[in-house]
Design a protein around this motif. Structure first.
Motif, PDB file in Angstrom:
ATOM      1  N   UNK A   9      -9.945   2.002 -13.738  1.00  0.00           N
ATOM      2  CA  UNK A   9      -9.510   0.703 -13.517  1.00  0.00           C
ATOM      3  C   UNK A   9     -10.634  -0.269 -12.779  1.00  0.00           C
ATOM      4  N   UNK A  10     -11.111   0.583 -12.012  1.00  0.00           N
ATOM      5  CA  UNK A  10     -12.098  -0.320 -11.020  1.00  0.00           C
ATOM      6  C   UNK A  10     -13.392  -0.707 -11.720  1.00  0.00           C
ATOM      7  N   UNK A  11     -13.897   0.350 -13.010  1.00  0.00           N
ATOM      8  CA  UNK A  11     -15.077   0.069 -13.338  1.00  0.00           C
ATOM      9  C   UNK A  11     -14.935  -0.882 -14.595  1.00  0.00           C
ATOM     10  N   UNK A  12     -13.585  -0.968 -15.215  1.00  0.00           N
ATOM     11  CA  UNK A  12     -13.354  -1.724 -16.370  1.00  0.00           C
ATOM     12  C   UNK A  12     -13.643  -3.253 -16.065  1.00  0.00           C
ATOM     13  N   UNK A  13     -13.137  -3.594 -14.547  1.00  0.00           N
ATOM     14  CA  UNK A  13     -13.609  -4.820 -14.196  1.00  0.00           C
ATOM     15  C   UNK A  13     -14.898  -5.283 -13.809  1.00  0.00           C
ATOM     16  N   UNK A  14     -15.727  -4.128 -13.938  1.00  0.00           N
ATOM     17  CA  UNK A  14     -17.032  -4.635 -13.941  1.00  0.00           C
ATOM     18  C   UNK A  14     -17.851  -4.633 -15.260  1.00  0.00           C
ATOM     19  N   UNK A  15     -18.855  -5.620 -15.423  1.00  0.00           N
ATOM     20  CA  UNK A  15     -19.621  -5.817 -16.688  1.00  0.00           C
ATOM     21  C   UNK A  15     -20.336  -4.556 -17.250  1.00  0.00           C
ATOM     22  N   UNK A  16     -21.033  -3.876 -16.108  1.00  0.00           N
ATOM     23  CA  UNK A  16     -21.762  -2.854 -16.633  1.00  0.00           C
ATOM     24  C   UNK A  16     -21.094  -1.707 -16.959  1.00  0.00           C
ATOM     25  N   UNK A  68      -0.796  12.918 -10.292  1.00  0.00           N
ATOM     26  CA  UNK A  68      -0.766  12.290 -11.630  1.00  0.00           C
ATOM     27  C   UNK A  68      -1.158  13.275 -12.693  1.00  0.00           C
ATOM     28  N   UNK A  69      -0.328  13.888 -13.319  1.00  0.00           N
ATOM     29  CA  UNK A  69      -0.572  14.904 -14.209  1.00  0.00           C
ATOM     30  C   UNK A  69      -1.484  14.246 -15.623  1.00  0.00           C
ATOM     31  N   UNK A  70      -1.775  15.276 -16.595  1.00  0.00           N
ATOM     32  CA  UNK A  70      -2.576  14.876 -17.585  1.00  0.00           C
ATOM     33  C   UNK A  70      -1.754  13.785 -18.579  1.00  0.00           C
ATOM     34  N   UNK A  71      -0.561  13.916 -18.737  1.00  0.00           N
ATOM     35  CA  UNK A  71       0.430  13.092 -19.676  1.00  0.00           C
ATOM     36  C   UNK A  71       0.368  11.898 -19.071  1.00  0.00           C
ATOM     37  N   UNK A  72       0.659  11.624 -17.713  1.00  0.00           N
ATOM     38  CA  UNK A  72       0.730  10.640 -17.167  1.00  0.00           C
ATOM     39  C   UNK A  72      -0.632   9.768 -17.145  1.00  0.00           C
ATOM     40  N   UNK A  73      -1.856  10.511 -16.761  1.00  0.00           N
ATOM     41  CA  UNK A  73      -2.908   9.947 -17.140  1.00  0.00           C
ATOM     42  C   UNK A  73      -3.282   9.187 -18.442  1.00  0.00           C
ATOM     43  N   UNK A  74      -2.879  10.108 -19.497  1.00  0.00           N
ATOM     44  CA  UNK A  74      -3.022   9.710 -20.891  1.00  0.00           C
ATOM     45  C   UNK A  74      -2.356   8.095 -21.148  1.00  0.00           C
ATOM     46  N   UNK A  75      -1.123   8.184 -20.595  1.00  0.00           N
ATOM     47  CA  UNK A  75      -0.287   7.021 -20.879  1.00  0.00           C
ATOM     48  C   UNK A  75      -1.026   5.797 -20.036  1.00  0.00           C
ATOM     49  N   UNK A  76      -1.564   5.870 -18.863  1.00  0.00           N
ATOM     50  CA  UNK A  76      -2.295   4.832 -18.289  1.00  0.00           C
ATOM     51  C   UNK A  76      -3.773   4.610 -18.699  1.00  0.00           C
ATOM     52  N   UNK A  77      -4.261   5.641 -19.162  1.00  0.00           N
ATOM     53  CA  UNK A  77      -5.690   5.355 -19.982  1.00  0.00           C
ATOM     54  C   UNK A  77      -5.348   4.544 -21.073  1.00  0.00           C
TER      55      UNK A  77
END
Length: 138
Positions: A49-56, A73-82
């Motif tokens: 989330x933090x690197x998406x905010x940065x242009x590089x 946060x398990x893998x399923x929850x990660x996938x949903x957020x990702x």
């Protein structure tokens, strides 16, 4: 057509032994330039989330290995957020679910996510890792 070596590989897993073994294999076979490790999905999502905010985009991984069963946060929850932030990433990320589960429901559920390239069963072999990194002909 030569394949360039992935720059950054991300491993999201809470199993220290697995992390040590896979990291050593990747490093010893020189399969990528750098490895970053997160112990759970929340650490990884916060980072992405933090690197998406940065242009590089250089801190955006080329490959992600994601475990399913983790604390916080398990893998399923990660996938949903990702999925929510992946659209903002200006680079293709190849994501592999890596689990000890051989339950067909887990495999089918993982493969139902567009962002998941494949489902790999632990323990990962050197050959499986080489194939992921497209070095199967070495």
């Amino acid at each position: 057509m030569s394949q360039t070596k992935p720059g950054l590989t991300c491993i999201i897993d809470d199993d220290n032994l697995y992390l040590k073994i896979v990291s050593r294999i990747i490093e010893s076979k020189d399969l990528c330039k750098e490895i970053v490790i997160f112990k759970n999905g929340k650490e990884a999502i916060d980072h992405f989330s933090s690197i998406v905010q940065q242009p590089e985009a250089k801190r955006v991984p080329d490959v992600i290995f994601l475990d399913l069963n983790m604390p916080v946060m398990d893998g399923w929850e990660f996938l949903e957020e990702f999925l929510k932030i992946n659209a903002d990433v200006r680079k293709r990320i190849t994501l592999y679910v890596v689990s000890s589960s051989i339950d067909p429901r887990d495999i089918n559920r993982a493969k139902s996510f567009d962002t998941v390239e494949d489902y790999l069963v632990k323990p990962l072999s050197i050959d499986a890792l080489k194939k992921v990194f497209s070095f199967e002909d070495e």
